[in-house]
Design a protein around this motif. Structure first.
Motif, PDB file in Angstrom:
ATOM      1  N   TRP A  51       0.847  -1.207   0.000  1.00 38.15           N
ATOM      2  CA  TRP A  51       0.000   0.000   0.000  1.00 38.15           C
ATOM      3  C   TRP A  51       0.882   1.256   0.000  1.00 38.15           C
ATOM      4  O   TRP A  51       0.666   2.199  -0.773  1.00 38.15           O
ATOM      5  N   GLY A  83       1.127   3.417  -3.154  1.00 35.90           N
ATOM      6  CA  GLY A  83       0.499   4.721  -2.906  1.00 35.90           C
ATOM      7  C   GLY A  83       1.444   5.862  -3.211  1.00 35.90           C
ATOM      8  O   GLY A  83       1.062   6.857  -3.827  1.00 35.90           O
ATOM      9  N   TYR A  91       1.735   6.058  -6.933  1.00 35.57           N
ATOM     10  CA  TYR A  91       0.476   6.554  -7.512  1.00 35.57           C
ATOM     11  C   TYR A  91       0.340   8.061  -7.345  1.00 35.57           C
ATOM     12  O   TYR A  91       0.018   8.784  -8.294  1.00 35.57           O
ATOM     13  N   VAL A  92       0.636   8.546  -6.140  1.00 34.57           N
ATOM     14  CA  VAL A  92       0.435   9.973  -5.838  1.00 34.57           C
ATOM     15  C   VAL A  92       1.534  10.835  -6.475  1.00 34.57           C
ATOM     16  O   VAL A  92       1.254  11.892  -7.035  1.00 34.57           O
ATOM     17  N   GLU A 108      -8.863   2.929 -11.472  1.00 37.68           N
ATOM     18  CA  GLU A 108      -9.824   3.500 -10.512  1.00 37.68           C
ATOM     19  C   GLU A 108     -10.394   2.412  -9.595  1.00 37.68           C
ATOM     20  O   GLU A 108     -10.532   2.613  -8.387  1.00 37.68           O
ATOM     21  N   ALA A 109     -10.745   1.262 -10.187  1.00 35.87           N
ATOM     22  CA  ALA A 109     -11.284   0.161  -9.370  1.00 35.87           C
ATOM     23  C   ALA A 109     -10.205  -0.386  -8.437  1.00 35.87           C
ATOM     24  O   ALA A 109     -10.435  -0.597  -7.241  1.00 35.87           O
ATOM     25  N   GLU A 118      -7.409   0.956  -7.154  1.00 35.85           N
ATOM     26  CA  GLU A 118      -6.957   1.802  -6.039  1.00 35.85           C
ATOM     27  C   GLU A 118      -7.987   1.869  -4.914  1.00 35.85           C
ATOM     28  O   GLU A 118      -7.629   2.083  -3.758  1.00 35.85           O
ATOM     29  N   HIS A 119      -9.269   1.698  -5.279  1.00 40.42           N
ATOM     30  CA  HIS A 119     -10.305   1.789  -4.244  1.00 40.42           C
ATOM     31  C   HIS A 119     -10.620   0.435  -3.601  1.00 40.42           C
ATOM     32  O   HIS A 119     -10.826   0.350  -2.389  1.00 40.42           O
ATOM     33  N   ILE A 120     -10.644  -0.631  -4.405  1.00 40.60           N
ATOM     34  CA  ILE A 120     -10.915  -1.965  -3.842  1.00 40.60           C
ATOM     35  C   ILE A 120      -9.777  -2.364  -2.893  1.00 40.60           C
ATOM     36  O   ILE A 120      -9.996  -3.040  -1.891  1.00 40.60           O
ATOM     37  N   LEU A 163      -8.442  -0.676  -0.723  1.00 35.92           N
ATOM     38  CA  LEU A 163      -8.688  -0.133   0.628  1.00 35.92           C
ATOM     39  C   LEU A 163      -9.503  -1.087   1.513  1.00 35.92           C
ATOM     40  O   LEU A 163      -9.566  -0.909   2.720  1.00 35.92           O
ATOM     41  N   PHE A 164     -10.117  -2.105   0.905  1.00 33.26           N
ATOM     42  CA  PHE A 164     -10.879  -3.092   1.696  1.00 33.26           C
ATOM     43  C   PHE A 164      -9.947  -4.102   2.388  1.00 33.26           C
ATOM     44  O   PHE A 164     -10.325  -4.748   3.366  1.00 33.26           O
ATOM     45  N   ILE A 185      -6.955  -4.294   4.113  1.00 38.69           N
ATOM     46  CA  ILE A 185      -6.391  -4.279   5.479  1.00 38.69           C
ATOM     47  C   ILE A 185      -7.458  -4.602   6.540  1.00 38.69           C
ATOM     48  O   ILE A 185      -7.228  -5.459   7.404  1.00 38.69           O
TER      49      ILE A 185
END
Lengths: 157, 104
Positions: free
Chosen positions: A60, A64, A67-68, A93-94, A96-98, A100-101, A103
């Motif tokens: 992550w 991360g 990515y940033v 997009e999918a 980077e957000h999925i 987050l589930f 951890i």
């Protein structure tokens, strides 16, 4: 070479992101295998989930940072101008957000490893714990596949 | 009821809440540029804010659900885990399909 500049060198960052993700996926496949074997060695389950959580957290951080700092400026414009702009618009997009589930799911699996055999069986948790570990590994693999699509789109347009 | 069993139950509920919050915030952010800018204003990047938010929601929820004086029934942890698994699957699918729809 200074350690920070080495670690933030783009190919190294991507390599670390991928390598830690693979270790995280493998750790939860190990967890699943331990459960599927019929026995339940709590020490191994604890190690598998601790290794998995630390690996996913490091993935992550590496991913991360890339990515940033780098992706938005250098890679995203190339993909959006190429023949597969959906690689960013959908896959990235999918992904980077999925991610987050992962951890919270992984910490839940770790807590389950601390429950003793008597309580574990009384609460009938084996099947749910196995599905949870399998889901963590499957989400990790799906995110990895999306990462491959993004890299391929950036490389070959 | 052992404390660790209640912690497992609390974690399953808190992780479920985290998934729901991330799905809602993500979709809302894509549909509302104002909200996306609001998210960006905290850390400089909307995704960083969502990353921090996911940890805050999970750990705060874990503490709150653990400290609530609620007795956990014999099947509650299993039901909590199954609910978490279903919500995580539905949340992943919702995010993926939303971005497909958004792209088209």
């Amino acid at each position: 070479m200074e350690i920070f500049s080495f670690l933030t060198y783009k190919p190294v960052l991507i390599g670390l992101h991928l390598a830690f993700a693979i270790v995280g996926i493998d750790a939860f496949l190990w967890y699943l295998g331990e459960m599927a074997s019929g026995g339940r060695k709590r020490a191994r389950l604890k190690w598998a989930s601790i290794i998995g959580i630390i690996s996913f957290a490091l993935s992550w951080m590496a991913g991360g940072y890339y990515y940033v700092v780098t992706y938005g400026k250098l890679v995203k414009p190339i993909i959006l101008k190429g023949t597969a702009p959906w690689a960013h618009a959908v896959a990235m997009e999918a992904k980077e957000h999925i991610f987050l589930f992962i951890i919270p799911l992984a910490i839940t699996a770790l807590i389950l490893a601390f429950i003793n055999e008597e309580e574990f069986n009384k609460n009938n948790l084996r099947r749910a714990a196995m599905i949870l570990a399998g889901l963590i590994a499957a989400l990790g693999l799906a995110i990895g596949a999306m990462g491959f699509i993004i890299s391929a789109a950036a490389r070959w347009g | 009821m052992k404390k660790i069993v209640k912690l497992a139950y609390s974690s399953s509920i808190s992780a479920t809440l985290t998934v729901i919050v991330i799905v809602v915030v993500t979709i809302w952010g894509e549909l509302s540029p104002v909200f996306k800018s609001f998210l960006k204003s905290f850390t400089g990047h909307h995704w960083l804010t969502k990353s921090v938010l996911s940890l805050l929601v999970y750990f705060a929820g874990l503490a709150v659900f653990y400290l609530l004086p609620k007795n956990i029934g014999p099947h509650a942890v299993r039901r909590g885990l199954i609910f978490l698994i279903l919500v995580a699957l539905a949340g992943s699918l919702a995010i993926f399909l939303f971005f497909v729809w958004h792209y088209l």
